[in-house]
Design a protein around this motif. Structure first.
Motif, mmCIF file in Angstrom:
data_model
loop_
_atom_site.group_PDB
_atom_site.id
_atom_site.type_symbol
_atom_site.label_atom_id
_atom_site.label_comp_id
_atom_site.label_asym_id
_atom_site.label_seq_id
_atom_site.Cartn_x
_atom_site.Cartn_y
_atom_site.Cartn_z
ATOM 1 N N ASN A 9 -102.745 56.922 68.910
ATOM 2 C CA ASN A 9 -102.245 56.053 67.850
ATOM 3 C C ASN A 9 -103.437 55.432 67.145
ATOM 4 O O ASN A 9 -104.208 54.694 67.762
ATOM 5 N N ASP A 10 -103.583 55.762 65.863
ATOM 6 C CA ASP A 10 -104.697 55.250 65.083
ATOM 7 C C ASP A 10 -104.329 53.936 64.426
ATOM 8 O O ASP A 10 -103.226 53.777 63.910
ATOM 9 N N HIS A 11 -105.255 53.006 64.468
ATOM 10 C CA HIS A 11 -105.150 51.709 63.814
ATOM 11 C C HIS A 11 -106.331 51.605 62.860
ATOM 12 O O HIS A 11 -107.279 52.378 62.965
ATOM 13 N N PRO A 12 -106.329 50.669 61.958
ATOM 14 C CA PRO A 12 -107.434 50.581 60.997
ATOM 15 C C PRO A 12 -108.817 50.425 61.631
ATOM 16 O O PRO A 12 -109.787 50.969 61.119
ATOM 17 N N ARG A 13 -108.910 49.719 62.757
ATOM 18 C CA ARG A 13 -110.224 49.456 63.335
ATOM 19 C C ARG A 13 -110.480 50.136 64.680
ATOM 20 O O ARG A 13 -111.568 50.008 65.233
ATOM 21 N N VAL A 46 -112.453 53.022 70.742
ATOM 22 C CA VAL A 46 -111.297 53.621 71.417
ATOM 23 C C VAL A 46 -110.852 52.765 72.594
ATOM 24 O O VAL A 46 -111.676 52.313 73.390
ATOM 25 N N ILE A 47 -109.558 52.565 72.681
ATOM 26 C CA ILE A 47 -108.937 51.962 73.858
ATOM 27 C C ILE A 47 -108.165 53.082 74.555
ATOM 28 O O ILE A 47 -107.330 53.739 73.929
ATOM 29 N N ILE A 48 -108.459 53.303 75.819
ATOM 30 C CA ILE A 48 -107.711 54.297 76.592
ATOM 31 C C ILE A 48 -106.744 53.549 77.489
ATOM 32 O O ILE A 48 -107.144 52.796 78.379
ATOM 33 N N ASP A 49 -105.459 53.750 77.213
ATOM 34 C CA ASP A 49 -104.394 53.100 77.973
ATOM 35 C C ASP A 49 -104.052 53.979 79.171
ATOM 36 O O ASP A 49 -103.467 55.046 79.028
ATOM 37 N N THR A 50 -104.421 53.521 80.357
ATOM 38 C CA THR A 50 -104.206 54.291 81.581
ATOM 39 C C THR A 50 -102.984 53.827 82.369
ATOM 40 O O THR A 50 -102.793 54.248 83.510
ATOM 41 N N PRO A 122 -100.968 42.891 61.815
ATOM 42 C CA PRO A 122 -99.675 43.407 62.278
ATOM 43 C C PRO A 122 -99.785 44.765 62.970
ATOM 44 O O PRO A 122 -99.029 45.060 63.890
ATOM 45 N N LEU A 123 -100.715 45.608 62.578
ATOM 46 C CA LEU A 123 -100.878 46.905 63.234
ATOM 47 C C LEU A 123 -101.484 46.752 64.618
ATOM 48 O O LEU A 123 -101.219 47.529 65.505
ATOM 49 N N ALA A 124 -102.302 45.742 64.817
ATOM 50 C CA ALA A 124 -102.940 45.538 66.114
ATOM 51 C C ALA A 124 -101.933 45.092 67.160
ATOM 52 O O ALA A 124 -102.167 45.270 68.342
ATOM 53 N N LYS A 125 -100.805 44.535 66.734
ATOM 54 C CA LYS A 125 -99.802 44.076 67.701
ATOM 55 C C LYS A 125 -99.025 45.232 68.305
ATOM 56 O O LYS A 125 -98.491 45.111 69.390
#
Length: 127
Positions: A9-13, A46-50, A122-125
């Protein structure tokens, strides 16, 4: 073994890469390919959600470590969110837990990476 599912999932930052299933020698190459694509074409942050990761072996650890190095080389970062179970134990045993920024969940990763501004985006939420 449960087949690994990888969702980006891509977000602006930044991008969030969510893992579900087992990360092992058969699935690690596909994950590495996805993470390389994210770093070269999308984001260097990148955040990797494990959270959904059921199993991880040394191949998976190596893939995460390689991606961490590549993110830093691109002046970005990589954070792990939701580390638990076998992955958490492996990171502790190998002392690699100190190499990775590890957060409770994706929301906490966003807060630590961007401060309070992540909460007003709002996208970061979204997770």
């Amino acid at each position: 073994m449960t087949r690994l599912s990888v969702t980006v999932n891509d977000h602006p930052r930044f991008s969030v890469v969510s893992l579900n299933g087992d990360l092992d020698k058969t699935s690690a190459p596909r994950l590495e390919e996805t993470l390389t694509e994210v770093l070269t074409r999308r984001q260097s942050r990148v955040i990797i959600d494990t959270t959904g990761l059921g199993f991880c072996d040394s191949s998976g650890i190596w893939t995460l470590l390689t991606t961490l190095r590549r993110a830093y080389e691109r002046n970005g970062w990589l954070r792990l969110a939701g580390v638990h179970g076998v992955l958490g134990r492996l990171l502790e045993l190998t002392r690699l837990a100190d190499a990775f920024p590890i957060d409770r969940d994706v929301h906490e990763s966003q807060q630590r990476a961007f401060g309070e501004s992540a909460l007003t985006d709002p996208l970061a939420k979204s997770r």
